[in-house]
Scaffold this motif. Structure first.
Motif, mmCIF file in Angstrom:
data_model
loop_
_atom_site.group_PDB
_atom_site.id
_atom_site.type_symbol
_atom_site.label_atom_id
_atom_site.label_comp_id
_atom_site.label_asym_id
_atom_site.label_seq_id
_atom_site.Cartn_x
_atom_site.Cartn_y
_atom_site.Cartn_z
ATOM 1 N N ASP A 117 0.848 -1.192 0.000
ATOM 2 C CA ASP A 117 0.000 0.000 0.000
ATOM 3 C C ASP A 117 0.881 1.238 0.000
ATOM 4 O OD1 ASP A 117 -1.734 2.058 0.425
ATOM 5 O OD2 ASP A 117 -2.745 1.159 2.164
ATOM 6 N N CYS A 118 0.887 1.946 -1.126
ATOM 7 C CA CYS A 118 1.657 3.186 -1.259
ATOM 8 C C CYS A 118 0.721 4.341 -1.577
ATOM 9 C CB CYS A 118 2.705 3.027 -2.365
ATOM 10 S SG CYS A 118 3.916 1.735 -2.039
ATOM 11 N N THR A 119 -0.517 4.255 -1.115
ATOM 12 C CA THR A 119 -1.508 5.299 -1.403
ATOM 13 C C THR A 119 -1.428 6.394 -0.333
ATOM 14 O OG1 THR A 119 -3.239 4.198 -0.115
ATOM 15 C CG2 THR A 119 -3.064 3.591 -2.427
ATOM 16 N N ASP A 120 -2.180 7.480 -0.559
ATOM 17 C CA ASP A 120 -2.118 8.573 0.408
ATOM 18 C C ASP A 120 -3.499 8.981 0.911
ATOM 19 O OD1 ASP A 120 -3.040 9.718 -1.885
ATOM 20 O OD2 ASP A 120 -1.519 11.279 -2.018
ATOM 21 N N GLN A 121 -4.468 8.072 0.823
ATOM 22 C CA GLN A 121 -5.823 8.378 1.297
ATOM 23 C C GLN A 121 -6.277 7.279 2.252
ATOM 24 O OE1 GLN A 121 -7.976 10.934 0.119
ATOM 25 N NE2 GLN A 121 -6.284 11.795 -1.072
ATOM 26 N N SER A 167 2.103 -1.895 4.553
ATOM 27 C CA SER A 167 1.485 -0.581 4.476
ATOM 28 C C SER A 167 2.476 0.487 4.924
ATOM 29 C CB SER A 167 0.252 -0.594 5.387
ATOM 30 O OG SER A 167 -0.400 0.635 5.326
ATOM 31 N N GLY A 168 2.557 1.571 4.166
ATOM 32 C CA GLY A 168 3.431 2.678 4.550
ATOM 33 C C GLY A 168 2.718 3.997 4.353
ATOM 34 N N ALA A 169 3.102 5.001 5.136
ATOM 35 C CA ALA A 169 2.524 6.334 4.978
ATOM 36 C C ALA A 169 3.599 7.364 5.276
ATOM 37 C CB ALA A 169 1.341 6.513 5.930
ATOM 38 N N ALA A 170 3.539 8.486 4.555
ATOM 39 C CA ALA A 170 4.516 9.558 4.758
ATOM 40 C C ALA A 170 3.829 10.891 4.526
ATOM 41 C CB ALA A 170 5.677 9.400 3.779
ATOM 42 N N THR A 223 9.712 10.148 1.735
ATOM 43 C CA THR A 223 9.080 9.047 0.992
ATOM 44 C C THR A 223 10.130 8.013 0.580
ATOM 45 O OG1 THR A 223 9.186 10.382 -1.009
ATOM 46 C CG2 THR A 223 7.090 10.363 0.173
ATOM 47 N N GLY A 224 11.383 8.465 0.388
ATOM 48 C CA GLY A 224 12.461 7.520 0.082
ATOM 49 C C GLY A 224 12.754 6.597 1.255
ATOM 50 N N ILE A 225 12.742 7.162 2.456
ATOM 51 C CA ILE A 225 13.030 6.367 3.667
ATOM 52 C C ILE A 225 11.907 5.363 3.916
ATOM 53 C CG2 ILE A 225 13.241 6.522 6.197
ATOM 54 C CD1 ILE A 225 14.522 9.373 5.598
ATOM 55 N N ILE A 226 10.670 5.839 3.892
ATOM 56 C CA ILE A 226 9.534 4.942 4.185
ATOM 57 C C ILE A 226 9.377 3.912 3.067
ATOM 58 C CG2 ILE A 226 7.035 4.843 4.617
ATOM 59 C CD1 ILE A 226 8.701 6.086 6.925
ATOM 60 N N MET A 238 6.795 15.582 8.015
ATOM 61 C CA MET A 238 8.120 15.079 8.390
ATOM 62 C C MET A 238 7.961 13.780 9.184
ATOM 63 S SD MET A 238 10.704 17.095 7.418
ATOM 64 C CE MET A 238 12.017 17.195 8.662
ATOM 65 N N GLU A 239 6.843 13.061 8.958
ATOM 66 C CA GLU A 239 6.565 11.843 9.726
ATOM 67 C C GLU A 239 6.172 10.696 8.803
ATOM 68 O OE1 GLU A 239 3.135 13.405 11.703
ATOM 69 O OE2 GLU A 239 4.352 15.202 12.006
ATOM 70 N N GLY A 240 6.532 9.505 9.218
ATOM 71 C CA GLY A 240 6.129 8.343 8.424
ATOM 72 C C GLY A 240 5.952 7.122 9.296
ATOM 73 N N CYS A 241 5.358 6.076 8.736
ATOM 74 C CA CYS A 241 5.177 4.835 9.478
ATOM 75 C C CYS A 241 5.100 3.656 8.514
ATOM 76 C CB CYS A 241 3.914 4.889 10.336
ATOM 77 S SG CYS A 241 2.437 5.171 9.384
ATOM 78 N N VAL A 242 5.433 2.473 9.046
ATOM 79 C CA VAL A 242 5.372 1.230 8.268
ATOM 80 C C VAL A 242 4.829 0.130 9.172
ATOM 81 C CG1 VAL A 242 6.705 -0.499 6.990
ATOM 82 C CG2 VAL A 242 7.402 1.885 6.910
ATOM 83 N N ILE A 243 3.936 -0.689 8.615
ATOM 84 C CA ILE A 243 3.465 -1.877 9.338
ATOM 85 C C ILE A 243 3.112 -2.944 8.293
ATOM 86 C CG2 ILE A 243 1.086 -0.990 9.486
ATOM 87 C CD1 ILE A 243 0.866 -2.513 12.204
ATOM 88 N N SER A 244 3.343 -4.212 8.667
ATOM 89 C CA SER A 244 2.997 -5.326 7.775
ATOM 90 C C SER A 244 1.895 -6.162 8.404
ATOM 91 C CB SER A 244 4.217 -6.227 7.562
ATOM 92 O OG SER A 244 5.288 -5.465 7.082
ATOM 93 N N PHE A 245 1.086 -6.772 7.553
ATOM 94 C CA PHE A 245 0.013 -7.660 8.016
ATOM 95 C C PHE A 245 0.158 -8.996 7.289
ATOM 96 C CE2 PHE A 245 -1.469 -3.271 7.987
ATOM 97 C CZ PHE A 245 -1.816 -3.104 9.314
ATOM 98 N N THR A 246 0.321 -10.066 8.052
ATOM 99 C CA THR A 246 0.483 -11.387 7.420
ATOM 100 C C THR A 246 -0.666 -12.328 7.791
ATOM 101 O OG1 THR A 246 1.963 -12.022 9.216
ATOM 102 C CG2 THR A 246 2.981 -11.194 7.211
ATOM 103 N N TRP A 247 -1.657 -11.780 8.502
ATOM 104 C CA TRP A 247 -2.919 -12.464 8.784
ATOM 105 C C TRP A 247 -2.742 -13.737 9.606
ATOM 106 C CZ3 TRP A 247 -5.286 -8.328 7.910
ATOM 107 C CH2 TRP A 247 -4.997 -7.555 6.795
ATOM 108 N N GLN A 248 -1.839 -13.700 10.563
ATOM 109 C CA GLN A 248 -1.724 -14.818 11.493
ATOM 110 C C GLN A 248 -2.748 -14.639 12.608
ATOM 111 O OE1 GLN A 248 2.568 -15.592 12.548
ATOM 112 N NE2 GLN A 248 2.808 -13.716 11.370
ATOM 113 N N LYS A 249 -2.911 -15.702 13.367
ATOM 114 C CA LYS A 249 -3.858 -15.677 14.476
ATOM 115 C C LYS A 249 -3.489 -14.534 15.441
ATOM 116 C CE LYS A 249 -5.889 -18.994 17.724
ATOM 117 N NZ LYS A 249 -5.654 -18.340 19.000
#
Ligand SMILES: [Zn+2]
Length: 248
Positions: free
Chosen positions: A127-131, A151-154, A197-200, A157-168
């Motif tokens: 997910d590289c969208t901005d909405q 999923s990433g967002a920027a 955006t390069g870092i995230i 001057m702030e950004g975040c990253v998280i992954s979802f692998t759908w485990q229990k």
């Protein structure tokens, strides 16, 4: 998928990594990944995934290149203004790595049966969208098809990253909604510093490679925040929300 001599030479520095080896490079060559959004994040993710040996990328973005995109969207130049982002990106990625098959779509990604089927055919969605509404749709499709999502967002001057692998017991993107607060709007109103955006995007590409090859530790529910103003990364642990309107 066995690798050619050319590929063994090309990816030699990755293959040399302890416990990565030819096996995991082969897994990358067999991987099919959807990148939604070819903005500042998507350009970086696509560049690194193509160059590091992902077999197939599907790029999704309905927009055309504009002048104000150029500081962040590193696949595009001034002569590309007015052209479809996915078309230009495909040409640029072919120059960088002709072995990466690039499929493009100028349709908006959405909750249709067609996109549901396409998610299910891929090994991962990025997910590289901005909405927020796009992020919620992508989360919904990936949750429904159990397709891993990075999923990433920027913004500013702030950004975040998280992954979802759908485990229990793993949270989904909706479970994080208490972090969102009031909608902050897009980079159009709030601004964004180009290297953010390069870092995230680089972190998203790294997480994609790690998850596709099961390389390194698990990151179930780990949410990484980056504060560029204060040169700091903050890892948070997100729990599944028992009242989540999607995954509960
Ligand atoms: Zn949830």
């Amino acid at each position: 998928m066995s690798l050619s001599d050319h590929a063994l030479l090309r990816y030699d520095r990755q293959i040399a990594l302890k416990d990565f080896d030819i096996d995991k490079q082969q897994q990358l060559a067999a991987a099919k990944v959807i990148i939604v959004g070819m903005g500042g994040l998507g350009c970086v993710v696509a560049t690194y995934l193509a160059s590091s040996g992902i077999g197939q990328l599907t790029l999704v973005d309905p927009d055309t290149v504009s002048l104000s995109n150029l500081p962040r969207q590193i696949l595009f130049t001034e002569t590309d203004c007015g052209k479809a982002k996915v078309e230009v990106a495909k040409q640029q990625l072919a120059l960088r790595n002709p072995d990466c098959q690039v499929i493009i779509s100028q349709q908006a990604f959405g909750k249709s049966s067609e996109w549901l089927a396409r998610c299910a055919e891929h090994n991962m969605v990025i997910d590289c969208t901005d909405q927020l509404s796009s992020r919620q749709q992508i989360n919904h499709l990936c949750f429904t098809t159990s397709t891993p999502l990075v999923s990433g967002a920027a913004i500013r001057m702030e950004g975040c990253v998280i992954s979802f692998t759908w485990q229990k017991d793993e949270p989904c993107y909706e479970c994080l909604s208490h972090f969102f607060g009031e909608p902050v709007g897009s980079c159009v109103e709030n601004g964004v510093m180009a290297p953010l955006t390069g870092i995230i995007g680089s972190l998203q590409a790294m997480e994609a490679i790690r998850h596709l090859t099961q390389y390194g530790s698990e990151t179930k529910g780990r949410y990484l925040l980056y504060d560029a103003m204060n040169f700091s990364f903050t890892p948070l642990k997100v729990k599944r929300n028992p009242d989540c309107r999607l995954c509960a």
